[in-house]
Motif scaffolding. Sequence first.
Motif, PDB file in Angstrom:
ATOM      1  N   ASP A  27       6.749  -3.541   1.581  1.00 56.23           N
ATOM      2  CA  ASP A  27       6.254  -2.398   2.162  1.00 56.23           C
ATOM      3  C   ASP A  27       6.985  -1.218   1.917  1.00 56.23           C
ATOM      4  O   ASP A  27       6.808  -0.836   0.555  1.00 56.23           O
ATOM      5  N   SER A 184       3.100  -6.232   0.336  1.00 60.21           N
ATOM      6  CA  SER A 184       3.019  -5.148   1.348  1.00 60.21           C
ATOM      7  C   SER A 184       1.765  -5.964   2.330  1.00 60.21           C
ATOM      8  O   SER A 184       0.938  -6.517   1.913  1.00 60.21           O
ATOM      9  N   ILE A 188      -2.274  -2.714  -2.713  1.00 59.11           N
ATOM     10  CA  ILE A 188      -1.348  -1.871  -3.557  1.00 59.11           C
ATOM     11  C   ILE A 188      -2.375  -1.202  -4.333  1.00 59.11           C
ATOM     12  O   ILE A 188      -3.234  -1.829  -5.088  1.00 59.11           O
ATOM     13  N   THR A 208      -2.044  -7.647  -2.435  1.00 55.28           N
ATOM     14  CA  THR A 208      -1.141  -7.112  -1.795  1.00 55.28           C
ATOM     15  C   THR A 208       0.210  -7.824  -2.182  1.00 55.28           C
ATOM     16  O   THR A 208       1.432  -7.499  -1.721  1.00 55.28           O
ATOM     17  N   TYR A 230       0.016   2.574  -1.686  1.00 58.96           N
ATOM     18  CA  TYR A 230      -0.700   1.673  -0.709  1.00 58.96           C
ATOM     19  C   TYR A 230      -2.082   2.200  -0.295  1.00 58.96           C
ATOM     20  O   TYR A 230      -2.214   3.155   0.037  1.00 58.96           O
ATOM     21  N   ALA A 233      -2.189   3.973   3.740  1.00 61.62           N
ATOM     22  CA  ALA A 233      -0.475   3.917   4.028  1.00 61.62           C
ATOM     23  C   ALA A 233      -0.332   4.360   5.167  1.00 61.62           C
ATOM     24  O   ALA A 233       0.878   4.023   5.823  1.00 61.62           O
TER      25      ALA A 233
END
Length: 783
Positions: A27, A184, A188, A208, A230, A233
């Motif tokens: 993350d 994350s 992405i 991810t 991301y 985000a």
Amino acid sequence: MYRCGLLTPEKEPVPLKSIEVELQVRDHVATVVSTLSYDNKEDKPIEAVFVFPLPGDAAVCHFSATVGQTQIVAEVKEKQQAREEYDDALSSGQQAFLLEESDQSPDIFSLSVGSLPPGESASIRLEYVTELAVQADDGLRFCLPAVLNPRYQPRGSEGPSVEVTSVPASQVPYTLSFSARLSSPRPISKVESSSSLDPLQFLNAEQTQATVKLAAGHKFDRDVELLVYYKDAHQPSAVVEAGQASAEPGSLMGDPVVMVSLYPDFPQTVMSSVASCGEFVFVLDRSGSMDCAVNNTNPEQTRIANARDTLLLLLKSLPMGCYFNIYGFGSTFEHIFPESVEYSEKTMEEALKKVEGMQADLGGTEILQPLKHIYNQPCVPNQPRQLFVFTDGEVWNNKEILHLVKENASSHRCFSFGIGEGASSALINGLAKEGGGHAQFITGADRMQTKVLQSLRFALQPAVVDISVTWDLPKGVSATVLSPPITAIFHGQRSLVYAQLTGQSSEAAEGCVTVKYSLAGHPSQSQVKFSLKAVDTGLTVHRLGARSLIRSLEIQEKENGEKPEEVKKRVVELSVQSGVSSAYTAFVAVNKGNNETIQGPLVRRNVPAPRMMMMACSARRMPMKMCGRAVLGGPCNRAAPLMAMCDIAPPKGNYFGIETDSVRAAEPPQPKQPCKDPFLQLVSLQKASGCWLLDSALAAALGKTSEEVEKPKPAPVSQDVWATVLALIWLHGFKMDIKEEWELLAMKSVCWLRAQNAPCVKECLEAANMLLGCSVQEASLGL
């Protein structure tokens, strides 16, 4: 004499062969593992000393060495004790390893590999964790600092500087390999870098998880920067990390620690209105190093020239009714006006004339004195003061500077910009963090103008006041906040809070943290609800929380009047308990498993760090100290004839015994070249009110003759309205790729046009589109 192994350009042996870096991003937190491979190809035992940069907010949490089949894990100890253990081990012929943070700057470390026998190899593993800073464009920035430019230390400043051996970045003898693994909860979207990357490889269908690495042939000639983006985000989140099973319950490492990420979302009504007040003080580094190129790809574009263009855009983007001033600093400092003046056509033009002549001619980098001067100036009533500090960040007295900024944070907000490779992350991030502002780094092919105008938009947001954090937790559970108080909140920008959770609760229990604040006179809040179920994420959150608390304690002694010994004791206890580095501790490892003593005199080998600039020796060198041993530099007179010839004073500070920026001041300033960029030409013609005048200069900027721009003007329309519409159509038609750079000055133009209540606006737009070959719609202009 030395036929094998690595050599510097001066034929000095280099025992460091390679650096391998593995990055793991979860993350917005990163874990970095660096493996440094050493090889002694000489016929005598050596001590290899490597001084290198790390991110200023990194928490170094592991240090070990492998020699042959033996692994030695270092312990964190009080710094002087660690140094003595290291020295004692070397004196008795044992192998030893020492890693310590600089006393003056938390982004510089020294690694000593002691008593490496002839023909022996050693592998050093260094691990740290760090938060990823959020850029204004929502990218999460990771930087692996490679370049260590000399840090300027003003004469008379506190503490000794560090001995640094460096070579031009293109001549670094060891290699770098770098790979990253990203994960994350959100997909992405992309990864960008100032260096060449292999294509991003996704590891799952949800996108991810992904891996990426530096392309083959990467040269170790710049910092390695990654920007991770991301989707969605701006999602608040919280993670509760389980404590260490072996640690004592109730201790920081034994209890769970929560990391909360908040993304405040301001109402659209607030965001659509631009503040029409404020006192803006632009503080520009004019030291000699600002004459260097911003990047390797365009050596003609110097940092100072880029800064001049940026100041042009800033001055054109300021709202009517605000106040402003511009400072330039080096060994001395200058200001355009004795005190901040009201923004008007007259003051703007006067400032622009001064900006055009600004050169990198003020000597060394002494930022402390101009900041003191600014803070001593009375603030303009009802005009919040905002500092914009531009520097390549090569200073040594970081702690003095940051303490001063923090002392004045209640009345001054500070936005900082690190220019070029090697800018100190500790200084740039620290200025913004302690000053309640926002930090930006301009490296590689970045446009300074884009990043600075992004920050100006933050500065024009209403100041958030009365910030408080409250916790709603189940009965029997309490939170001890580890982070310093939140001093600044910006729309869409992340605020991080760390807290130690003490007490017992059911796994199904939930907690909530709420940040309350006042925005434009209205109470507002952001909150995150989270599960108290703790997860095992490798103590990353604990270490970042410990690092945050350590940094707060390190600056507390001056603020709260605490005795330095008491603060140091608390920091050392926390550092040893958490295994995280600090200014008062160091990692030390001694190889006690090998009973054989290493024979022969120990030869010191300094591993060179890459730097961006070639510098000659200075006229004098100062005593320097590292690892408890003084290193005295002898006089060097190569710079003396230049000083005598140019009749300038000797330098006021020293760059680790390397030429100070003052020597560069001897070079006569070069006349400013005429502005060739049509965009900057057009911007330079805008008036402070936001309008343009219809004249030959405007026609030239638009690529037309005077007759071509005057003929299509609708008869009822005034010349300045027509000229302003033309300029806006040109910007929207040809410069949408850099809209962030001109959006604020265009908004000012639109406000001016509305105030004119001009007739025939549609006819104006049609004629302007026809003349310029565009198809910009009225709605696009905001009219």
